[in-house]
Write a protein that holds these residues in place. Structure first.
Motif, PDB file in Angstrom:
ATOM      1  N   ALA A  33     -24.567  19.578 -17.410  1.00  0.00           N
ATOM      2  CA  ALA A  33     -25.700  19.021 -16.917  1.00  0.00           C
ATOM      3  C   ALA A  33     -25.607  17.562 -16.576  1.00  0.00           C
ATOM      4  O   ALA A  33     -26.399  17.179 -15.722  1.00  0.00           O
ATOM      5  N   ALA A  34     -24.781  16.843 -17.168  1.00  0.00           N
ATOM      6  CA  ALA A  34     -24.620  15.356 -16.958  1.00  0.00           C
ATOM      7  C   ALA A  34     -23.438  15.029 -15.757  1.00  0.00           C
ATOM      8  O   ALA A  34     -23.386  13.783 -15.426  1.00  0.00           O
ATOM      9  N   VAL A  35     -23.107  16.179 -15.108  1.00  0.00           N
ATOM     10  CA  VAL A  35     -22.049  15.823 -14.258  1.00  0.00           C
ATOM     11  C   VAL A  35     -22.497  16.284 -12.623  1.00  0.00           C
ATOM     12  O   VAL A  35     -22.703  17.581 -12.413  1.00  0.00           O
ATOM     13  N   PRO A  36     -22.709  15.336 -11.974  1.00  0.00           N
ATOM     14  CA  PRO A  36     -22.971  15.528 -10.763  1.00  0.00           C
ATOM     15  C   PRO A  36     -22.099  16.096  -9.705  1.00  0.00           C
ATOM     16  O   PRO A  36     -20.854  15.918 -10.104  1.00  0.00           O
ATOM     17  N   ALA A  37     -22.050  17.372  -9.034  1.00  0.00           N
ATOM     18  CA  ALA A  37     -21.075  18.121  -8.340  1.00  0.00           C
ATOM     19  C   ALA A  37     -20.291  17.187  -7.592  1.00  0.00           C
ATOM     20  O   ALA A  37     -19.029  17.560  -7.474  1.00  0.00           O
ATOM     21  N   ALA A  38     -20.686  16.043  -7.055  1.00  0.00           N
ATOM     22  CA  ALA A  38     -19.888  15.192  -6.063  1.00  0.00           C
ATOM     23  C   ALA A  38     -18.965  14.472  -6.936  1.00  0.00           C
ATOM     24  O   ALA A  38     -17.932  14.122  -6.379  1.00  0.00           O
ATOM     25  N   GLU A  39     -19.170  14.510  -8.161  1.00  0.00           N
ATOM     26  CA  GLU A  39     -18.063  13.954  -9.119  1.00  0.00           C
ATOM     27  C   GLU A  39     -17.117  14.607  -9.686  1.00  0.00           C
ATOM     28  O   GLU A  39     -16.038  14.187 -10.281  1.00  0.00           O
ATOM     29  N   ILE A  40     -17.206  15.910  -9.359  1.00  0.00           N
ATOM     30  CA  ILE A  40     -16.178  17.032  -9.949  1.00  0.00           C
ATOM     31  C   ILE A  40     -14.695  16.869  -9.842  1.00  0.00           C
ATOM     32  O   ILE A  40     -13.710  16.591 -10.426  1.00  0.00           O
ATOM     33  N   GLY A  41     -14.404  16.553  -8.399  1.00  0.00           N
ATOM     34  CA  GLY A  41     -13.019  16.079  -8.035  1.00  0.00           C
ATOM     35  C   GLY A  41     -12.450  14.972  -8.759  1.00  0.00           C
ATOM     36  O   GLY A  41     -11.443  14.698  -9.069  1.00  0.00           O
ATOM     37  N   GLU A  42     -13.091  13.758  -8.723  1.00  0.00           N
ATOM     38  CA  GLU A  42     -12.863  12.564  -9.369  1.00  0.00           C
ATOM     39  C   GLU A  42     -12.793  12.770 -10.864  1.00  0.00           C
ATOM     40  O   GLU A  42     -11.792  12.156 -11.358  1.00  0.00           O
ATOM     41  N   ARG A  43     -13.651  13.542 -11.634  1.00  0.00           N
ATOM     42  CA  ARG A  43     -13.282  13.720 -12.723  1.00  0.00           C
ATOM     43  C   ARG A  43     -12.048  14.718 -13.139  1.00  0.00           C
ATOM     44  O   ARG A  43     -11.317  14.486 -14.258  1.00  0.00           O
ATOM     45  N   ILE A  44     -11.673  15.500 -12.424  1.00  0.00           N
ATOM     46  CA  ILE A  44     -10.315  16.260 -12.435  1.00  0.00           C
ATOM     47  C   ILE A  44      -9.155  15.233 -12.498  1.00  0.00           C
ATOM     48  O   ILE A  44      -8.426  15.293 -13.385  1.00  0.00           O
ATOM     49  N   VAL A  78      -3.148  24.231 -18.961  1.00  0.00           N
ATOM     50  CA  VAL A  78      -3.910  23.335 -18.027  1.00  0.00           C
ATOM     51  C   VAL A  78      -3.467  23.397 -16.602  1.00  0.00           C
ATOM     52  O   VAL A  78      -4.130  23.547 -15.751  1.00  0.00           O
ATOM     53  N   ARG A  79      -2.199  23.278 -16.525  1.00  0.00           N
ATOM     54  CA  ARG A  79      -1.473  23.295 -15.167  1.00  0.00           C
ATOM     55  C   ARG A  79      -1.907  24.602 -14.281  1.00  0.00           C
ATOM     56  O   ARG A  79      -2.352  24.661 -13.139  1.00  0.00           O
ATOM     57  N   ASP A  80      -1.788  25.683 -14.998  1.00  0.00           N
ATOM     58  CA  ASP A  80      -2.225  27.018 -14.599  1.00  0.00           C
ATOM     59  C   ASP A  80      -3.812  27.077 -14.280  1.00  0.00           C
ATOM     60  O   ASP A  80      -4.078  27.719 -13.315  1.00  0.00           O
ATOM     61  N   VAL A  81      -4.561  26.449 -15.240  1.00  0.00           N
ATOM     62  CA  VAL A  81      -6.200  26.502 -14.984  1.00  0.00           C
ATOM     63  C   VAL A  81      -6.336  25.843 -13.582  1.00  0.00           C
ATOM     64  O   VAL A  81      -7.092  26.133 -12.784  1.00  0.00           O
ATOM     65  N   HIS A  82      -5.676  24.755 -13.236  1.00  0.00           N
ATOM     66  CA  HIS A  82      -5.532  24.226 -12.184  1.00  0.00           C
ATOM     67  C   HIS A  82      -5.441  24.912 -10.825  1.00  0.00           C
ATOM     68  O   HIS A  82      -6.292  24.942 -10.001  1.00  0.00           O
ATOM     69  N   ILE A  84      -5.266  28.425 -10.674  1.00  0.00           N
ATOM     70  CA  ILE A  84      -6.373  29.485 -10.610  1.00  0.00           C
ATOM     71  C   ILE A  84      -7.651  28.819 -10.120  1.00  0.00           C
ATOM     72  O   ILE A  84      -8.269  29.628  -9.291  1.00  0.00           O
ATOM     73  N   PHE A  85      -8.159  27.728 -10.509  1.00  0.00           N
ATOM     74  CA  PHE A  85      -9.440  27.436  -9.873  1.00  0.00           C
ATOM     75  C   PHE A  85      -9.225  26.847  -8.687  1.00  0.00           C
ATOM     76  O   PHE A  85     -10.532  26.962  -7.843  1.00  0.00           O
ATOM     77  N   GLY A  86      -8.199  26.374  -8.370  1.00  0.00           N
ATOM     78  CA  GLY A  86      -7.826  26.005  -6.896  1.00  0.00           C
ATOM     79  C   GLY A  86      -8.114  26.918  -5.839  1.00  0.00           C
ATOM     80  O   GLY A  86      -8.628  27.149  -4.798  1.00  0.00           O
ATOM     81  N   ARG A  87      -7.568  28.325  -6.274  1.00  0.00           N
ATOM     82  CA  ARG A  87      -7.522  29.566  -5.593  1.00  0.00           C
ATOM     83  C   ARG A  87      -8.949  30.290  -5.620  1.00  0.00           C
ATOM     84  O   ARG A  87      -9.370  30.515  -4.802  1.00  0.00           O
ATOM     85  N   ARG A  88      -9.504  30.069  -6.836  1.00  0.00           N
ATOM     86  CA  ARG A  88     -10.938  30.561  -6.757  1.00  0.00           C
ATOM     87  C   ARG A  88     -11.947  29.697  -5.836  1.00  0.00           C
ATOM     88  O   ARG A  88     -12.579  30.361  -4.976  1.00  0.00           O
ATOM     89  N   LEU A  89     -11.856  28.580  -5.985  1.00  0.00           N
ATOM     90  CA  LEU A  89     -12.490  27.583  -4.912  1.00  0.00           C
ATOM     91  C   LEU A  89     -12.170  28.256  -3.539  1.00  0.00           C
ATOM     92  O   LEU A  89     -13.045  28.123  -2.710  1.00  0.00           O
ATOM     93  N   ALA A  90     -10.894  28.168  -3.200  1.00  0.00           N
ATOM     94  CA  ALA A  90     -10.592  28.473  -1.960  1.00  0.00           C
ATOM     95  C   ALA A  90     -11.187  29.828  -1.446  1.00  0.00           C
ATOM     96  O   ALA A  90     -11.753  29.821  -0.348  1.00  0.00           O
ATOM     97  N   ALA A 129      -1.157  20.050  -9.285  1.00  0.00           N
ATOM     98  CA  ALA A 129      -2.038  20.943  -9.079  1.00  0.00           C
ATOM     99  C   ALA A 129      -3.428  20.386  -9.327  1.00  0.00           C
ATOM    100  O   ALA A 129      -4.435  20.793  -8.525  1.00  0.00           O
ATOM    101  N   ALA A 130      -3.590  19.325 -10.215  1.00  0.00           N
ATOM    102  CA  ALA A 130      -4.619  18.752 -10.538  1.00  0.00           C
ATOM    103  C   ALA A 130      -5.193  17.888  -9.147  1.00  0.00           C
ATOM    104  O   ALA A 130      -6.442  18.147  -8.835  1.00  0.00           O
ATOM    105  N   TRP A 131      -4.504  17.143  -8.599  1.00  0.00           N
ATOM    106  CA  TRP A 131      -4.884  16.418  -7.311  1.00  0.00           C
ATOM    107  C   TRP A 131      -5.079  17.454  -6.309  1.00  0.00           C
ATOM    108  O   TRP A 131      -6.295  17.166  -5.663  1.00  0.00           O
ATOM    109  N   ASP A 132      -4.524  18.644  -6.186  1.00  0.00           N
ATOM    110  CA  ASP A 132      -4.938  19.271  -4.951  1.00  0.00           C
ATOM    111  C   ASP A 132      -6.165  19.837  -5.233  1.00  0.00           C
ATOM    112  O   ASP A 132      -7.068  19.989  -4.247  1.00  0.00           O
ATOM    113  N   THR A 133      -6.282  20.507  -6.282  1.00  0.00           N
ATOM    114  CA  THR A 133      -7.777  21.160  -6.891  1.00  0.00           C
ATOM    115  C   THR A 133      -8.810  20.102  -6.526  1.00  0.00           C
ATOM    116  O   THR A 133      -9.949  20.290  -6.074  1.00  0.00           O
ATOM    117  N   ALA A 134      -8.568  18.772  -7.210  1.00  0.00           N
ATOM    118  CA  ALA A 134      -9.525  17.734  -7.141  1.00  0.00           C
ATOM    119  C   ALA A 134      -9.872  17.410  -5.725  1.00  0.00           C
ATOM    120  O   ALA A 134     -11.084  17.319  -5.216  1.00  0.00           O
TER     121      ALA A 134
END
Length: 179
Positions: A33-44, A78-82, A84-90, A129-134
């Protein structure tokens, strides 16, 4: 890292962690609840140095106890999480309400022999992978945050909640390797 056979498997994690979207995690302190959606990329992106530093340690492949993953194994996960979630977002951004492929993280750890991987290679792949998904999250448009996707167990996510859920994984595992 040198062992050709799999080390003892940690206790399988079969929890449904979606509750972290509603209440702070008592283990790692993450509060979605404390994370604005617009900050997700930077926090990654902000998590990448934690993992690259941990993988540079000479004992990165050593398990702290027989059934607890090493920094190397957590980093592979964690590499694989990045990825997986990159593919899910796409999928969420290009398809209407996609159903995500099931991912068995424990089976992946064994199949990919996480304990044998090279920390330098893992570090580079994790960062990429982190930078790509971020970058993908940073490019989400205002009207896209509400697009939906579904996990095989029926959990429904929006782009926003899948990003917050994903971010918890990063925070929680950073806590795991620091403990």
């Amino acid at each position: 890292m040198d062992s050709p056979t799999a080390p003892p498997a940690p206790q399988p994690d079969d929890k449904d962690w979606t509750w972290v979207l509603d209440v702070p995690c008592p283990d790692c302190g993450y509060d979605a609840a404390a994370v604005p959606a617009a900050e997700i990329g930077e926090r990654i992106r902000a998590h990448v140095p934690t993992w690259t530093a941990a993988l540079a340690a000479p004992d990165a492949a050593a398990r702290p106890s027989p059934q607890v993953w090493s920094v190397l194994e957590y980093s592979c996960h964690v590499r694989d999480v990045h990825l997986i979630f990159g593919r899910r977002l796409a999928a969420m951004l290009t398809q209407d309400d996609p159903l995500f492929d099931n991912w068995d993280q424990d089976a992946t750890a064994v199949a990919e022999r996480y304990w044998t991987q090279d920390p330098i290679t893992v570090s580079a792949a994790l960062a990429a992978a982190a930078w790509d998904t971020a970058d993908r999250f940073a490019a989400v448009g205002d009207g896209e945050w509400i697009r939906t996707g579904r996990r095989s167990n029926g959990s429904v996510f929006t782009v926003r909640t899948v990003g917050l859920y994903y971010l918890h994984d990063l925070v929680h595992h950073a806590h795991d390797i620091a403990s």
